[in-house]
Design a protein around this motif. Sequence first.
Motif, PDB file in Angstrom:
ATOM      1  N   UNK A  28       0.871  -1.179   0.000  1.00 58.66           N
ATOM      2  CA  UNK A  28       0.000   0.000   0.000  1.00 58.66           C
ATOM      3  C   UNK A  28       0.907   1.228   0.000  1.00 58.66           C
ATOM      4  N   UNK A  30       0.504   4.500   0.313  1.00 60.16           N
ATOM      5  CA  UNK A  30       0.359   5.566   1.294  1.00 60.16           C
ATOM      6  C   UNK A  30       0.942   5.206   2.652  1.00 60.16           C
ATOM      7  N   UNK A  31       0.646   4.002   3.116  1.00 59.27           N
ATOM      8  CA  UNK A  31       1.066   3.618   4.461  1.00 59.27           C
ATOM      9  C   UNK A  31       2.340   2.795   4.481  1.00 59.27           C
ATOM     10  N   UNK A  33       2.390  -0.347   4.085  1.00 59.07           N
ATOM     11  CA  UNK A  33       2.043  -1.672   4.621  1.00 59.07           C
ATOM     12  C   UNK A  33       2.021  -2.712   3.503  1.00 59.07           C
ATOM     13  N   UNK A  34       2.501  -3.915   3.823  1.00 58.28           N
ATOM     14  CA  UNK A  34       2.407  -4.993   2.835  1.00 58.28           C
ATOM     15  C   UNK A  34       0.986  -5.560   2.864  1.00 58.28           C
ATOM     16  N   UNK A  47       9.122  -6.843   4.798  1.00 63.21           N
ATOM     17  CA  UNK A  47       8.285  -5.786   5.399  1.00 63.21           C
ATOM     18  C   UNK A  47       9.029  -4.457   5.409  1.00 63.21           C
ATOM     19  N   UNK A  48      10.290  -4.514   5.869  1.00 60.32           N
ATOM     20  CA  UNK A  48      11.083  -3.285   5.914  1.00 60.32           C
ATOM     21  C   UNK A  48      11.346  -2.782   4.499  1.00 60.32           C
ATOM     22  N   UNK A  51       8.271  -1.050   3.075  1.00 63.47           N
ATOM     23  CA  UNK A  51       8.032   0.275   3.671  1.00 63.47           C
ATOM     24  C   UNK A  51       8.997   1.304   3.098  1.00 63.47           C
ATOM     25  N   UNK A  52      10.281   0.942   3.023  1.00 62.34           N
ATOM     26  CA  UNK A  52      11.261   1.915   2.511  1.00 62.34           C
ATOM     27  C   UNK A  52      11.037   2.185   1.022  1.00 62.34           C
TER      28      UNK A  52
ATOM     29  N   UNK B 244       4.586 -10.079  10.410  1.00 66.85           N
ATOM     30  CA  UNK B 244       4.879  -8.959   9.513  1.00 66.85           C
ATOM     31  C   UNK B 244       3.620  -8.601   8.743  1.00 66.85           C
ATOM     32  N   UNK B 245       3.474  -7.357   8.455  1.00 60.83           N
ATOM     33  CA  UNK B 245       2.305  -6.928   7.699  1.00 60.83           C
ATOM     34  C   UNK B 245       1.125  -6.619   8.586  1.00 60.83           C
ATOM     35  N   UNK B 246       1.239  -6.901   9.884  1.00 57.67           N
ATOM     36  CA  UNK B 246       0.132  -6.604  10.786  1.00 57.67           C
ATOM     37  C   UNK B 246       0.514  -5.524  11.794  1.00 57.67           C
ATOM     38  N   UNK B 247       1.661  -4.902  11.549  1.00 57.23           N
ATOM     39  CA  UNK B 247       2.102  -3.814  12.431  1.00 57.23           C
ATOM     40  C   UNK B 247       2.404  -2.591  11.569  1.00 57.23           C
ATOM     41  N   UNK B 248       1.920  -1.447  12.016  1.00 53.65           N
ATOM     42  CA  UNK B 248       2.242  -0.203  11.328  1.00 53.65           C
ATOM     43  C   UNK B 248       2.802   0.784  12.331  1.00 53.65           C
ATOM     44  N   UNK B 250       5.759  -0.212   9.568  1.00 52.96           N
ATOM     45  CA  UNK B 250       6.358  -1.530   9.460  1.00 52.96           C
ATOM     46  C   UNK B 250       7.664  -1.722  10.246  1.00 52.96           C
ATOM     47  N   UNK B 251       8.469  -0.726  10.358  1.00 53.46           N
ATOM     48  CA  UNK B 251       9.743  -0.935  11.045  1.00 53.46           C
ATOM     49  C   UNK B 251       9.701  -0.343  12.462  1.00 53.46           C
ATOM     50  N   UNK B 297      -8.758 -10.903   7.003  1.00 53.73           N
ATOM     51  CA  UNK B 297      -8.746  -9.992   5.854  1.00 53.73           C
ATOM     52  C   UNK B 297      -9.520  -8.712   6.166  1.00 53.73           C
ATOM     53  N   UNK B 300      -7.353  -6.758   8.434  1.00 57.05           N
ATOM     54  CA  UNK B 300      -6.228  -6.179   7.700  1.00 57.05           C
ATOM     55  C   UNK B 300      -6.694  -4.947   6.905  1.00 57.05           C
ATOM     56  N   UNK B 303      -6.935  -2.226   9.296  1.00 62.06           N
ATOM     57  CA  UNK B 303      -5.576  -1.806   9.670  1.00 62.06           C
ATOM     58  C   UNK B 303      -4.984  -0.887   8.592  1.00 62.06           C
ATOM     59  N   UNK B 304      -5.166  -1.273   7.341  1.00 62.14           N
ATOM     60  CA  UNK B 304      -4.626  -0.468   6.229  1.00 62.14           C
ATOM     61  C   UNK B 304      -5.304   0.902   6.200  1.00 62.14           C
ATOM     62  N   UNK B 307      -3.867   2.812   8.941  1.00 60.91           N
ATOM     63  CA  UNK B 307      -2.455   3.121   8.640  1.00 60.91           C
ATOM     64  C   UNK B 307      -2.368   4.281   7.653  1.00 60.91           C
ATOM     65  N   UNK B 308      -3.254   4.295   6.662  1.00 64.26           N
ATOM     66  CA  UNK B 308      -3.247   5.388   5.684  1.00 64.26           C
ATOM     67  C   UNK B 308      -3.534   6.726   6.371  1.00 64.26           C
ATOM     68  N   UNK B 311      -0.567   7.672   8.301  1.00 63.31           N
ATOM     69  CA  UNK B 311       0.527   8.112   7.421  1.00 63.31           C
ATOM     70  C   UNK B 311       0.282   9.545   6.955  1.00 63.31           C
TER      71      UNK B 311
END
Lengths: 122, 469
Positions: A28, A30-31, A33-34, A47-48, A51-52, B244-248, B250-251, B297, B300, B303-304, B307-308, B311
Amino acid sequence: MASEKQIQETFDRVAADLPGFIAASLVDLESGMTLGARSLRADFDLTAASAYNSELVKQKQKVMKALKLQTSLEDIILTLGDQIHMIKLITPTAFVYLAADRSVANLAIVRNAIAKHAGELG
Amino acid sequence: MAIVDQMDHTIVISIVYDGAPRAGKTTSVRALGRSFGREVYTPEEQDGRTVYFDWLEHIGGRFDGAPIRCQVISVPGQQHWLHRRAHFLERADVVVFVGDTSAAAWAETAEQLRDLRARLDARDGPPVGIVFQANRRDASDAIPLDLVCARLASERMAVIESVAVEGIGVREAFVFAVRLALDRVREEQRRGTLPRGRSGPAGEELLEVLRGLEPAPAIEAAPSTTSAHALATPPRLPSSNAPSGLVWPPVEGRIVLHEAMTNQSVLQLQQQGESWFAFEGVFQIHSSSDAVFLDVDAGRAELIAWARLHAAAQPLLSRRRCLVLAETGDGKSRLWQIVRKESSLRNLLGDGDGDAQDVARRLANASRLLAEAQALCANRALPLCCTLDTIGVSELNQPVYVGLVGDAILETPPRISAEAVAKDLAALVRDRPLDRRAEVRDALSRVHRKEFGPERGAHIGELLTELLA
């Protein structure tokens, strides 16, 4: 939008078509996110990387805006010493990020494999 | 439900007072009773809290020539007595929702209101109106009224301010509620569904009816200290190993998650309405009632979406925060918001003590930071509520949003007036002695306009000086 499972299945098909496939994700923009991912290497932090790379795409879009280019960004290709990374925008808000082994794959095969399955991800 | 009572030829309407526990329902009904010179019947109380209902009957006004008999009932707010509350809400012609509008209680107020709306929307027949009686307007942390209205903008309800303990605004809310109830009666009349007969039980008779509806025989068995919080089982906290993919983000998000979950034993989850909070320790952790998803789903996708929004708001949001979609342990997923605590402007301003010049400068700076934060939100269409409690300051003296991002994020961004901000700031020194206020006001008049920030900030400064006069 495809479900996470559908995205993974699509990437399985990409992997089958693409020798040297390392990893791929649908991101995605904008965010960062995978939305779905598949990796054949445990040490590849997809994942990283996703994002980058979303920041990379956003920066490129800013450059295009600053240059007043009246067109859209289709893809970005990065050639590393031993890998090819390709970013392909699937929709205005999502892109595919794919990494392949350069000693096995080449740019044409990578492009072809993504183009063949991109429609399943939109 | 409204009825034409054929015994005394009155129109009987049911006005139900609902709201979160301790919001002021009973206080409102008793204040109303005093204003009518009537006693309120309360069958039982535990620790000053209503167990069954509070009952008041008042005859006043006419509808199509018939006298109007108002049956006023306040319901118990505690989760434990939910079935009693539901009984009355199913029969209400109008609901006066007594909402505690202090900042500390808002989350619970909003939850209860959501629940009420869902219950009323599920009913057949003409819509049941709601009057939002914005209570506790005298609280030091009362949310500005225009912000309350903005938060309720999509709720289709009238808002009337009150201080129930002093009886202020209670009668106004009641009068408005009667009008709404009569609108409903007229609609029932038009549809030909307005019943005729004998009105329902009142007072002690009603208590007997209610006792007959109890699911368990031992009504008095509930311990007085029992609360909804004690009855509900807290949900499982998210694991720092969330996939992975369930945390915003991401890093950095994973780092925040790991830090927050390192010492889970100190986290005490508390229920407010149907949301869960943990405010103790270094982090604020929150998950709302509608953040549980049967399939991953759907979770998720939510979450997205969140997250948007985060962001987009990143230029203003504090950095140390994350969103995580975590397993609940029963096959579902729950969305959590974790925010590292940082000082808000209210914390930084303190209670207005210290050198007057210093206090004036801090007020001016707070005004600037709020004005800048609101301007940024307006420019970027960020739906964040910028208040003294949600805005802090960065090392570069820039505004930072330090609060939890509320559910309001999915609605239209509220615009808080300069008057409301000035009022909020003035409240910090309003309670000080007169000479002290005068010192601060004089010091404020010497602060350069520029220090109050952009144009709107300067306006806030002028209003603030006036309010302290």
